[in-house]
Design an enzyme around this catalytic site. Structure first.
Site, mmCIF file in Angstrom:
data_model
loop_
_atom_site.group_PDB
_atom_site.id
_atom_site.type_symbol
_atom_site.label_atom_id
_atom_site.label_comp_id
_atom_site.label_asym_id
_atom_site.label_seq_id
_atom_site.Cartn_x
_atom_site.Cartn_y
_atom_site.Cartn_z
ATOM 1 N N CYS A 140 68.383 -45.632 50.189
ATOM 2 C CA CYS A 140 69.894 -45.255 50.190
ATOM 3 C C CYS A 140 70.224 -44.840 51.531
ATOM 4 C CB CYS A 140 70.294 -44.432 48.931
ATOM 5 S SG CYS A 140 72.028 -44.293 49.042
ATOM 6 N N HIS B 248 68.041 -46.622 44.025
ATOM 7 C CA HIS B 248 67.031 -45.429 44.094
ATOM 8 C C HIS B 248 65.874 -45.444 43.013
ATOM 9 C CE1 HIS B 248 69.365 -42.424 46.271
ATOM 10 N NE2 HIS B 248 70.412 -43.167 45.815
ATOM 11 N N GLU C 233 63.253 -43.672 42.712
ATOM 12 C CA GLU C 233 62.808 -42.419 42.461
ATOM 13 C C GLU C 233 63.703 -42.059 41.172
ATOM 14 O OE1 GLU C 233 64.857 -42.808 44.831
ATOM 15 O OE2 GLU C 233 66.385 -41.117 44.876
#
Lengths: 231, 83
Positions: A86, A203, A205
């Protein structure tokens, strides 16, 4: 093995990445402040998401000119894996480590939602644990994720298999309707010519544990760790 | 000498300008017809330099290194002496 997670003023996904690397993947990872000028002791680098320096000037522009980015460049040139997520992707394009630029979403709105991605190449340190064409569910959260590169650059990236992920529908089809930001050719993530630098807007994660609704992003970090182990 | 540079940064022609498009739509809601609306950012920089030539070179470098992204932007510099 130790992986550096770069922190700028305004990074806000740094602790999430730290958690995934340490507690889920099970590798050593460390937060590193942007003033650090030597990253030789690390085997890989993550530039996490957030709003470095308030996204003033342009998203990622100021972070790209901080001292730590010289050492990130040095490590990337040495072949170590570097992933920008990002805002980290924006920092990598702004610093010239990746081609193209990220501009305002074609519908100028902050978009925070789940997206489907198609794995376009497995020939990178971050996607080797996938099969080509795999469909992943990984969320986005950005205002400036519209990937732009001129035609010759896009053609070269295509020839060199540098597109890592594209936004697709749940069946893996590339359509305008599922392109959340107007990115050229639905591009969600790209790698450098040497393939060891990845930038992606979604993302991973936030999709690394089943409790989050998807663990499809975990393999990206696992691939990276396996690549480091094998180096 | 002190100089003031007005640096204007705009998206290259042909690049989508969602902010401009939104403003154009808002103008239409107010009853104004326009062919297009494009946005630009202006930065005002004051600096010391030996000559206007040096000042220009300096600001030119700032634009290339940080203020503009040459992949997507054009920039224009307007310089004047302030004292």
């Amino acid at each position: 093995m130790s992986i550096a997670i770069v922190q700028f003023g305004g990074s806000n996904c740094d602790l999430d990445v730290l958690h995934v690397l340490k507690d889920v993947v099970g590798v050593d990872a460390e937060l590193v402040w942007y003033k650090e000028e030597n990253l030789d002791r690390f085997d890989g680098i993550v530039i996490p998401g957030g709003f470095s320096y308030g996204d003033y000037l342009r998203a990622g522009a100021i972070a790209a000119r901080t001292p730590i980015m010289n050492s990130v460049k040095k490590q990337a040139e040495a072949g170590k894996p570097v992933i920008g997520i990002c805002n980290g992707f924006q920092v990598l394009t702004e610093s010239g480590l990746l081609d193209g630029a990220l501009t305002t979403n074609n519908y100028p709105k902050f978009r925070c939602e789940s997206t489907f991605l198609r794995v376009e190449t497995t020939d990178t340190p971050f996607t080797s644990a996938f099969r080509k064409g795999d469909i992943l569910s990984i969320p986005i959260a950005h205002m400036e994720g519209n990937f732009y590169a001129d035609e010759p650059t896009l053609a070269r990236m295509e020839d060199n298999s540098q597109v890592a992920f594209r936004y697709v529908d749940k069946n893996g089809k590339v359509t305008d309707e599922v392109n959340p930001n107007g990115s050229q050719e639905n591009i969600a993530g790209i790698v450098s010519t040497q393939k060891n630098v990845l930038g992606m807007m979604p993302h991973p994660e936030r999709a690394s544990e089943d409790v989050l609704g998807s663990s499809d992003g975990l393999k990206i970090f696992k691939s990276m760790a396996e690549y480091i182990s094998g180096r | 000498m002190q100089y003031q540079a007005d640096v204007t940064i705009e998206l290259k022609a042909g690049m989508l300008d969602p902010e401009g498009t939104t403003i154009k739509r808002a103008l239409e809601h107010l009853g104004y017809e326009t062919d297009s609306v494009r946005t630009a950012k202006k930065y005002t920089i004051t600096l010391e330099a030996e000559s206007i030539h040096d000042a220009r070179e300096n600001v030119e470098e700032m634009c290339q290194k940080l203020i503009a992204n040459p992949i997507i932007h054009n920039y224009a510099i307007s310089l004047r002496e302030t004292e």
